[in-house]
Design a protein around this motif. Sequence first.
Motif, short mmCIF file in Angstrom:
data_model
loop_
_atom_site.label_atom_id
_atom_site.label_comp_id
_atom_site.label_asym_id
_atom_site.label_seq_id
_atom_site.Cartn_x
_atom_site.Cartn_y
_atom_site.Cartn_z
N GLN A 36 19.10 9.59 28.90
CA GLN A 36 17.95 8.72 28.77
C GLN A 36 18.29 7.25 29.01
O GLN A 36 19.34 6.77 28.59
CB GLN A 36 17.35 8.89 27.36
N VAL A 37 17.35 6.56 29.65
CA VAL A 37 17.46 5.11 29.80
C VAL A 37 17.22 4.45 28.45
O VAL A 37 16.58 5.03 27.57
CB VAL A 37 16.46 4.58 30.85
N ILE A 38 17.72 3.23 28.28
CA ILE A 38 17.60 2.55 27.00
C ILE A 38 17.06 1.13 27.15
O ILE A 38 16.55 0.55 26.18
CB ILE A 38 18.95 2.54 26.26
N ALA A 39 17.14 0.54 28.33
CA ALA A 39 16.71 -0.84 28.53
C ALA A 39 15.22 -1.00 28.20
O ALA A 39 14.43 -0.07 28.39
CB ALA A 39 16.97 -1.28 29.97
N PRO A 40 14.78 -2.18 27.73
CA PRO A 40 13.39 -2.38 27.33
C PRO A 40 12.44 -2.75 28.47
O PRO A 40 11.23 -2.70 28.30
CB PRO A 40 13.48 -3.53 26.33
N THR A 41 12.99 -3.13 29.63
CA THR A 41 12.15 -3.57 30.74
C THR A 41 12.15 -2.54 31.86
O THR A 41 13.05 -1.70 31.95
CB THR A 41 12.64 -4.91 31.30
N VAL A 42 11.15 -2.65 32.73
CA VAL A 42 11.07 -1.75 33.89
C VAL A 42 12.32 -1.90 34.75
O VAL A 42 12.95 -0.90 35.13
CB VAL A 42 9.80 -2.05 34.71
N GLY A 94 15.22 -3.06 33.93
CA GLY A 94 16.40 -2.59 33.22
C GLY A 94 16.49 -1.08 33.19
O GLY A 94 17.59 -0.51 33.35
N MET A 95 15.37 -0.40 32.99
CA MET A 95 15.38 1.06 32.97
C MET A 95 15.76 1.62 34.33
O MET A 95 16.51 2.61 34.42
CB MET A 95 14.02 1.60 32.52
N ILE A 96 15.26 1.01 35.39
CA ILE A 96 15.62 1.47 36.74
C ILE A 96 17.11 1.26 36.98
O ILE A 96 17.80 2.13 37.55
CB ILE A 96 14.77 0.74 37.80
N ASP A 97 17.64 0.14 36.52
CA ASP A 97 19.08 -0.11 36.65
C ASP A 97 19.88 0.91 35.84
O ASP A 97 20.90 1.43 36.31
CB ASP A 97 19.39 -1.53 36.18
N PRO A 152 10.93 7.53 28.60
CA PRO A 152 9.80 7.65 27.65
C PRO A 152 8.47 7.39 28.36
O PRO A 152 8.38 6.53 29.24
CB PRO A 152 10.10 6.56 26.62
N VAL A 153 7.45 8.13 27.95
CA VAL A 153 6.12 7.94 28.54
C VAL A 153 5.40 6.81 27.81
O VAL A 153 4.63 7.02 26.87
CB VAL A 153 5.30 9.25 28.50
N THR A 154 5.70 5.61 28.24
CA THR A 154 5.05 4.38 27.79
C THR A 154 4.47 3.72 29.03
O THR A 154 4.72 4.17 30.16
CB THR A 154 6.08 3.44 27.14
N PRO A 155 3.70 2.63 28.89
CA PRO A 155 3.21 1.95 30.10
C PRO A 155 4.36 1.56 31.04
O PRO A 155 4.27 1.77 32.26
CB PRO A 155 2.49 0.73 29.53
N SER A 156 5.44 1.00 30.48
CA SER A 156 6.58 0.64 31.32
C SER A 156 7.27 1.89 31.86
O SER A 156 7.69 1.93 33.02
CB SER A 156 7.58 -0.20 30.52
#
Length: 220
Positions: free
Chosen positions: A59-65, A67-70, A87-91
């Motif tokens: 799983q990704v952990i970064a809080p930004t779009v 960051g998650m892609i990275d 996670p299924v959030t807006p971001s």
Amino acid sequence: MKILLDTSDVKAIKRISGMFPVWGVTTNPAIVAAGGVPLFDLLPAIRDAMGGKGTLFAQVIAPTVEGMIDDAHKLRERVDNLVVKVPVTPSGLQVIKELTAQNIPTLATSVYGAAQGLLGVLAGAKYVSPYVSRIDAQGGNGPEVVSELQALLSTHAPEKELVAASFKSPRQALECMLIGCKGITLPVDIFDLFIADPAVGIAVKQFEEKWQNTFHQENL
């Protein structure tokens, strides 16, 4: 159906993979933190424990779009066929959409409702994981959410796969199997409980004793 292990315990993964064809292993940030082994060291160890086979999920952990892609790219660099959990959030929906465009497979996670899960797969996720026991803990009905989501997928996204997660008992997992889940991910202790009935050991011992008493040998 596909049975996965939900753990960072490499010894347990190796033990169970030796007796059962485990399809894959999932982790999440909490599981990895509890094990204390850095994720980028853990993932190759899990792959080796499975004999180089099976599918890994991290799983990704970064809080930004961004960051998650990275994070997703870093995970895929470490294990090239890894499925990225988002996670299924807006971001998270933005990330799933973008990773899908990059041909990176994803699992829509942290799902507490059928409609939420459907959005995850419509955004592009190949897999979706409703949290069964966590839904129950909030006063909901985990198996019912699984059933609703399975129906939605059958109608709107039949090529996508539901992998039910977050179990506290074998019965919860069995209910999801009966619903028709294509996959479930089990903690090690729940997997072990499926074959831990004391009556099984007693029956096997009785067979052995009667055989040995008659034929005075342990083997055929």
